[in-house]
Design an enzyme around this catalytic site. Sequence first.
Site, PDB file in Angstrom:
ATOM      1  N   LYS A 142       4.665  -0.675 -22.079  1.00  0.00           N
ATOM      2  CA  LYS A 142       3.968  -1.529 -21.111  1.00  0.00           C
ATOM      3  C   LYS A 142       4.920  -2.575 -20.530  1.00  0.00           C
ATOM      4  O   LYS A 142       5.757  -3.102 -21.256  1.00  0.00           O
ATOM      5  CB  LYS A 142       2.817  -2.226 -21.861  1.00  0.00           C
ATOM      6  CG  LYS A 142       1.779  -2.861 -20.998  1.00  0.00           C
ATOM      7  CD  LYS A 142       0.692  -3.488 -21.868  1.00  0.00           C
ATOM      8  CE  LYS A 142       1.191  -4.727 -22.558  1.00  0.00           C
ATOM      9  NZ  LYS A 142       0.160  -5.545 -23.213  1.00  0.00           N
TER      10      LYS A 142
ATOM     11  N   LYS B 196       5.987  -9.609 -20.571  1.00  0.00           N
ATOM     12  CA  LYS B 196       6.821 -10.816 -20.516  1.00  0.00           C
ATOM     13  C   LYS B 196       7.826 -10.840 -21.644  1.00  0.00           C
ATOM     14  O   LYS B 196       8.852 -11.498 -21.556  1.00  0.00           O
ATOM     15  CB  LYS B 196       5.923 -12.047 -20.720  1.00  0.00           C
ATOM     16  CG  LYS B 196       5.037 -12.360 -19.577  1.00  0.00           C
ATOM     17  CD  LYS B 196       4.026 -13.437 -19.983  1.00  0.00           C
ATOM     18  CE  LYS B 196       2.963 -13.551 -18.917  1.00  0.00           C
ATOM     19  NZ  LYS B 196       1.868 -14.431 -19.258  1.00  0.00           N
TER      20      LYS B 196
ATOM     21  N   LYS C 233       1.573  -7.773 -32.074  1.00  0.00           N
ATOM     22  CA  LYS C 233       2.200  -9.096 -31.969  1.00  0.00           C
ATOM     23  C   LYS C 233       2.636  -9.636 -33.316  1.00  0.00           C
ATOM     24  O   LYS C 233       3.646 -10.332 -33.409  1.00  0.00           O
ATOM     25  CB  LYS C 233       1.255 -10.094 -31.276  1.00  0.00           C
ATOM     26  CG  LYS C 233       1.118  -9.812 -29.793  1.00  0.00           C
ATOM     27  CD  LYS C 233       0.656 -11.018 -29.015  1.00  0.00           C
ATOM     28  CE  LYS C 233       0.655 -10.722 -27.519  1.00  0.00           C
ATOM     29  NZ  LYS C 233       0.030 -11.751 -26.724  1.00  0.00           N
TER      30      LYS C 233
HETATM   31  P1  TYM Z   1      -2.266 -11.745 -20.479  1.00  0.00           P
HETATM   32  O1  TYM Z   1      -1.868 -13.146 -20.161  1.00  0.00           O
HETATM   33  O2  TYM Z   1      -1.451 -10.966 -21.455  1.00  0.00           O
HETATM   34  O3  TYM Z   1      -2.353 -10.899 -19.163  1.00  0.00           O
HETATM   35  C1  TYM Z   1      -3.108 -11.346 -18.056  1.00  0.00           C
HETATM   36  C2  TYM Z   1      -3.759 -10.153 -17.366  1.00  0.00           C
HETATM   37  O4  TYM Z   1      -2.754  -9.235 -16.923  1.00  0.00           O
HETATM   38  C3  TYM Z   1      -3.059  -7.932 -17.410  1.00  0.00           C
HETATM   39  N1  TYM Z   1      -1.792  -7.230 -17.717  1.00  0.00           N
HETATM   40  C4  TYM Z   1      -1.480  -6.022 -17.270  1.00  0.00           C
HETATM   41  N2  TYM Z   1      -2.152  -5.153 -16.480  1.00  0.00           N
HETATM   42  C5  TYM Z   1      -1.551  -3.980 -16.185  1.00  0.00           C
HETATM   43  N3  TYM Z   1      -0.310  -3.647 -16.628  1.00  0.00           N
HETATM   44  C6  TYM Z   1       0.393  -4.472 -17.435  1.00  0.00           C
HETATM   45  N4  TYM Z   1       1.609  -4.129 -17.852  1.00  0.00           N
HETATM   46  C7  TYM Z   1      -0.190  -5.730 -17.780  1.00  0.00           C
HETATM   47  N5  TYM Z   1       0.221  -6.783 -18.514  1.00  0.00           N
HETATM   48  C8  TYM Z   1      -0.774  -7.687 -18.476  1.00  0.00           C
HETATM   49  C9  TYM Z   1      -3.870  -8.166 -18.659  1.00  0.00           C
HETATM   50  O5  TYM Z   1      -4.665  -7.040 -18.975  1.00  0.00           O
HETATM   51  C10 TYM Z   1      -4.679  -9.372 -18.282  1.00  0.00           C
HETATM   52  O6  TYM Z   1      -5.822  -8.991 -17.552  1.00  0.00           O
HETATM   53  N6  TYM Z   1      -6.097 -12.047 -23.628  1.00  0.00           N
HETATM   54  C11 TYM Z   1      -5.718 -12.181 -22.229  1.00  0.00           C
HETATM   55  C12 TYM Z   1      -6.031 -13.524 -21.627  1.00  0.00           C
HETATM   56  C13 TYM Z   1      -7.428 -14.007 -21.781  1.00  0.00           C
HETATM   57  C14 TYM Z   1      -8.571 -13.518 -21.087  1.00  0.00           C
HETATM   58  C15 TYM Z   1      -9.650 -14.322 -21.523  1.00  0.00           C
HETATM   59  C16 TYM Z   1      -8.755 -12.508 -20.151  1.00  0.00           C
HETATM   60  C17 TYM Z   1      -7.855 -15.019 -22.575  1.00  0.00           C
HETATM   61  N7  TYM Z   1      -9.181 -15.203 -22.422  1.00  0.00           N
HETATM   62  C18 TYM Z   1     -10.933 -14.106 -21.038  1.00  0.00           C
HETATM   63  C19 TYM Z   1     -10.059 -12.296 -19.686  1.00  0.00           C
HETATM   64  C20 TYM Z   1     -11.125 -13.083 -20.119  1.00  0.00           C
HETATM   65  C21 TYM Z   1      -4.231 -11.980 -22.122  1.00  0.00           C
HETATM   66  O7  TYM Z   1      -3.485 -12.170 -23.048  1.00  0.00           O
HETATM   67  O8  TYM Z   1      -3.798 -11.719 -20.907  1.00  0.00           O
END
Ligand code: TYM
Length: 349
Positions: free
Chosen positions: A211, A214, A119
Amino acid sequence: MSTFSPRVLSGMQPTGNLHLGNYLGAMLNWIRMQETHETLYCVVDLHAITQAVSVWGGPEVLRKAILDVTAAYIACGLDPRKSIIFNQSQVAEHAELAWVFNCVARLGWLDRMTQFKEKAGKDKERASVGLYDYPVLMAADILIYKATHVPVGEDQKQHLELTRDIAQKFNLDFAESIAAQGHGEAFFPITDPVIQGPATRVMSLRDGTKKMSKSDPSDLSRINLTDSADDIAKKIRKAKTDADGLPPEAAGLKGRPEAENLVGIYAALSGTSVDAVLAQFGGGQFSAFKNALADLAVLKLAPIAGEMNRLLADPGYVQGVLKDGSERARAIAQPVMRDVRKIMGFVVS
Ligand code: TYM
């Protein structure tokens, strides 16, 4: 041995639309687990501001994104009567515990985080301190509820390892105080990641080595949960594939990332396995498989956008869910934070 009762927490960022990767990688397990566990699902709005304001869009965009993602959670099947649904910024204890964890986590641990490197890109000096500290706040999100299980996609694995390291170091550094305060051997659980299903890493529809995300500039690379039925079908028909047909067995997908991705998506959407999908479609034309996948994706995903729009027509309802969820989340988080203060030696009056 300290024992912790099972509790689930996970979150998604309110930056842009949710997409198929979020849905298959995380949401399907969230929905499944709300039937069997105590579950907390948060909209991680404090994480959404870690990049430049020009990237996250400013206050109006953020406000709308928080409500949109909450509506998406409910439209996908999270039930506010079964799960605590809330936004992170309404429970101040997340940020407070993150500060304590800043003093537990080591720079060397954070320097290893690959998501920060991706990032921040080449110009790391201009990245916010918050972007660097992002995984520490994530550890606080989880441990402020002493969550034992965290359902996420594959890309969050490293962050969950950091969460375990932080919990372990806190438990060790303050072991005496933890025991003296009557919490036994460990104050925080060593959380288990739940990375399950045939689509834990959904790839771009334009490039099977990247991957689905967004931030990809090509909208054709992903299926948004707000896409119309026509757009969903079009994106799948246009998805990149190679020249071969589908193999009869999973081993035949090796080295064919686009084919592997589409088969994984079909398996996850239909609730079966890659082997079952290949038993049905293996040996056939790719075009026939794509048509079947387009139909299945429209069937499963198109109603979500409709339900989201219905919910957003009544923003008072969505805000009410967040208010109620935040109150319930605070009721769990506040006593934990109070215990942390006492364990650390802060004077609590
Ligand atoms: P974020 O918002 O990027 O994504 C949310 C969830 O979606 C999953 N994900 C995917 N899974 C499979 N294939 C993909 N291409 C894909 N893109 C996204 C992510 O693995 C995630 O589970 N850091 C986290 C948010 C967060 C969080 C937490 C999660 C903040 N605090 C505490 C769990 C527990 C994030 O950026 O997710």
